[in-house]
Enzyme design. Structure first.
Site, PDB file in Angstrom:
ATOM      1  N   TYR A 185       0.877  -1.201   0.033  1.00  5.86           N
ATOM      2  CA  TYR A 185      -0.094  -0.046   0.131  1.00  5.86           C
ATOM      3  C   TYR A 185       0.726   1.308  -0.038  1.00  5.86           C
ATOM      4  CZ  TYR A 185      -3.295   3.466   1.732  1.00  5.86           C
ATOM      5  OH  TYR A 185      -3.996   4.669   1.943  1.00  5.86           O
ATOM      6  N   THR A 187       1.565   3.834   1.574  1.00  5.22           N
ATOM      7  CA  THR A 187       2.441   4.324   2.710  1.00  5.22           C
ATOM      8  C   THR A 187       3.584   3.304   3.233  1.00  5.22           C
ATOM      9  OG1 THR A 187       0.772   3.527   4.291  1.00  5.22           O
ATOM     10  CG2 THR A 187       0.542   5.818   3.742  1.00  5.22           C
ATOM     11  N   LYS A 188       3.673   2.203   2.670  1.00  4.58           N
ATOM     12  CA  LYS A 188       4.159   0.889   3.391  1.00  4.58           C
ATOM     13  C   LYS A 188       5.733   1.241   2.876  1.00  4.58           C
ATOM     14  CE  LYS A 188       0.905  -1.255   5.566  1.00  4.58           C
ATOM     15  NZ  LYS A 188      -0.198  -0.227   5.367  1.00  4.58           N
ATOM     16  N   ASN A 189       6.520   0.410   3.533  1.00 10.54           N
ATOM     17  CA  ASN A 189       7.999   0.411   3.362  1.00 10.54           C
ATOM     18  C   ASN A 189       8.345   0.176   1.769  1.00 10.54           C
ATOM     19  OD1 ASN A 189       7.734   0.772   6.106  1.00 10.54           O
ATOM     20  ND2 ASN A 189       9.885  -0.107   6.595  1.00 10.54           N
ATOM     21  N   VAL A 190       7.746  -0.876   1.246  1.00  7.70           N
ATOM     22  CA  VAL A 190       7.676  -1.154  -0.321  1.00  7.70           C
ATOM     23  C   VAL A 190       6.231  -0.510  -0.800  1.00  7.70           C
ATOM     24  CG1 VAL A 190       7.821  -2.799  -2.057  1.00  7.70           C
ATOM     25  CG2 VAL A 190       9.487  -2.951   0.031  1.00  7.70           C
TER      26      VAL A 190
END
Ligand code: PLP
Length: 384
Positions: free
Chosen positions: A189, A191-194
Site C-alpha cells: 500500500y 504508505t508501506k516500506n515497499v
C-alpha cells in the site's frame, strides 16, 4: 481539526507518511505501459522472484493488496464456516474483515503492553475447540513473538498466517519474516516500506497453499486457453504497473532504511525528555522494520489526551495518525460479536497511541520540525 496559527512551527503542512517515489518509479511505470503489459506480466513475476529471495521463502505470490493476501491465505488454508481465527485487535480492520469474509469468526486476543503485539500467553486462553488459525500482526514493524505462537499452533494443528503488512525488512531472532509462519502476508500500500500504490505479496513454503492461491487470485486453473474453475475464486492478481513501482522501491529498501534509522534515532532522543510521551518497545533481538514511530500519550503525565495532542500538532502543521483503534470496539465488531471479551491492554492503548511523521521522503529538517512542535505542545500542556 484546529486551524494552524501564524506562529505554527511550519508554514507548510507536514504530511504524516508521504510516498518516497522519484524519477525511477516514473520511468519504470512508463516502461511498463510502453511494454504493453498492463496486467500481471514479467514485472509481477520479477517481484515474486525478488520477494522469495528477500524472505527465503519457497513461494512468493504477488496479489492486489495486503487484504487480498490475507484473504487468499485463509481461503487457501481451508478456513471457513464454523471456524474461529485468533488475532490481534491492534491492527487495521482488514485483518479481521477477511476472517468474516471467509465465513469464520474472529476472536480477538489482548496484546503485550511493551510493543502491542499479540500476547502468546493469552492466545492459549482465547482458544476453543473451533480454533483453526491464528493471525499474529507485526505491529509497526516489530515482529510478534512467533516461537511460542507457532509452537502452540503446531501442537493444536492450527494454521499460522502472519500479517506482515508493516514488516518487509523485519527479522525475528535472526530469521527473516516471510520464512517463519505457514503463510506471511505483506502489503504494498502507498504508505508501506515497499509502496506500489496498491499491492500485496504472500510468501509460503507450503506447495499446496501456493498452488491454491495461484488459482484463486486469477479465478481459474490452466493457461487461459484450456481453463477450469474448481471453486469460486477472486480477482486479486497484481498489475505490472504496480509491480514496476514495487521493484524500484525494493531497490531503495536499504537506502530508505538508513533514513528511517536516522529519523527514529532523532525521535528517540527527543521523547526521552518528554514526560508521559513513551515510544513502543523495539526488541533488540529482532530487526524492526521501522514502519511506524508510535508513542503513547499518558494524559496524566503529558498534561493532555492523545486526541488533544493530535489536534495541537495539526495546529502546528504537523500531520500524525492513529495506529490503531482496537478493532473489536469498532461498530461492526461490537454489533456482530457482542460477546467478545474486554481487552484492557488494547483498549487503553487505543486511546493513547499516536504515530509521528515517518517516511524516507521526510528530510532531517522535517523531523526536527515535528520534534519542535511536539516539544512546544508538551510544554504548553504540562506548563513546563
Ligand atoms: C496491519 C495491517 N494489515 C493489513 C493491511 C491491509 O493491507 P492493504 O491496505 O494493502 O490491503 C494493513 C494496511 O494497509 C495493515 O496496516
Amino acid at each position: 481539526m484546529q486551524r494552524s496559527s501564524p506562529s505554527s512551527v511550519r508554514e507548510a503542512f507536514l504530511s504524516f507518511q508521504p510516498p518516497a517515489v522519484g524519477e525511477e518509479e516514473v520511468e519504470a511505470v512508463a516502461a511498463a505501459l510502453r511494454s504493453g503489459w498492463l496486467t500481471s506480466g514479467p514485472r509481477a513475476a520479477e517481484l515474486e522472484r525478488r520477494f522469495a529471495e528477500l524472505t527465503g521463502a519457497r513461494h512468493a505470490l504477488a496479489v492486489s493488496s495486503g487484504t487480498a493476501a490475507l484473504q487468499l491465505a485463509l481461503v487457501a488454508g481451508g478456513i471457513g464456516a464454523g471456524d474461529e481465527v485468533i488475532t490481534s485487535p491492534i491492527t487495521w480492520p482488514a485483518t479481521a474483515n477477511v476472517v468474516v469474509h471467509a465465513g469464520a469468526r474472529p476472536v480477538f486476543c489482548d496484546v503485550r503492553e511493551s510493543d502491542l503485539t499479540i500476547d502468546p500467553e493469552l492466545v492459549v486462553a482465547a482458544a476453543t475447540p473451533r480454533t483453526r488459525a491464528v493471525i499474529p500482526v507485526d505491529f509497526a514493524g516489530q515482529p510478534c513473538d512467533l516461537d511460542p505462537t507457532i509452537a502452540l499452533a503446531r501442537e493444536r494443528g492450527w494454521l499460522v498466517v502472519e500479517d506482515a503488512a508493516h514488516a518487509v525488512e523485519s527479522a525475528y531472532r535472526g530469521r527473516k519474516v516471510g520464512s517463519i509462519a505457514d503463510v506471511t502476508c505483506f502489503s504494498l500500500y502507498a504508505t508501506k516500506n515497499v509502496a506500489a500504490g496498491e499491492g500485496g505479496v504472500v510468501t509460503t513454503d507450503r506447495d499446496e497453499i501456493a498452488d491454491e492461491i495461484r488459482e484463486l487470485r486469477l479465478m481459474r486453473r490452466g493457461d487461459g486457453a484450456h481453463y477450469d474453475v474448481r471453486r469460486a475464486g477472486f480477482k486479486a492478481n497484481l498489475a505490472d504497473v504496480n509491480a514496476a513501482i514495487a521493484l524500484c522501491q525494493l531497490d531503495k529498501l536499504e537506502r530508505h532504511r538508513e533514513v528511517r534509522l536516522a529519523h527514529v534515532a532523532a525521535y528517540d532522543r527527543a521523547v526521552a525528555g518528554l514526560a508521559g510521551v513513551t515510544p513502543l518497545a523495539r526488541d533488540p533481538r529482532d530487526t524492526h522494520a521501522l514502519h511506524l514511530y508510535v508513542v503513547r500519550i499518558d494524559a496524566t503525565l503529558a498534561g493532555a489526551t492523545r486526541d488533544e495532542y493530535q489536534r495541537a500538532l495539526a495546529a502546528e502543521n504537523i500531520g500524525t495518525s492513529i495506529h490503531f483503534l482496537p478493532v473489536h470496539r469498532l461498530t461492526f465488531y461490537r454489533e456482530r460479536f457482542p460477546d467478545q471479551a474486554r481487552l484492557p491492554v488494547a483498549e487503553l492503548a487505543g486511546a493513547e497511541v499516536l504515530s509521528l511523521p515517518l517516511s524516507p521522503a521526510h528530510t532531517a529538517a522535517d523531523i526536527r520540525d515535528a520534534i519542535e512542535a511536539l516539544r512546544r505542545v508538551h510544554a504548553r500542556f504540562t506548563g513546563r
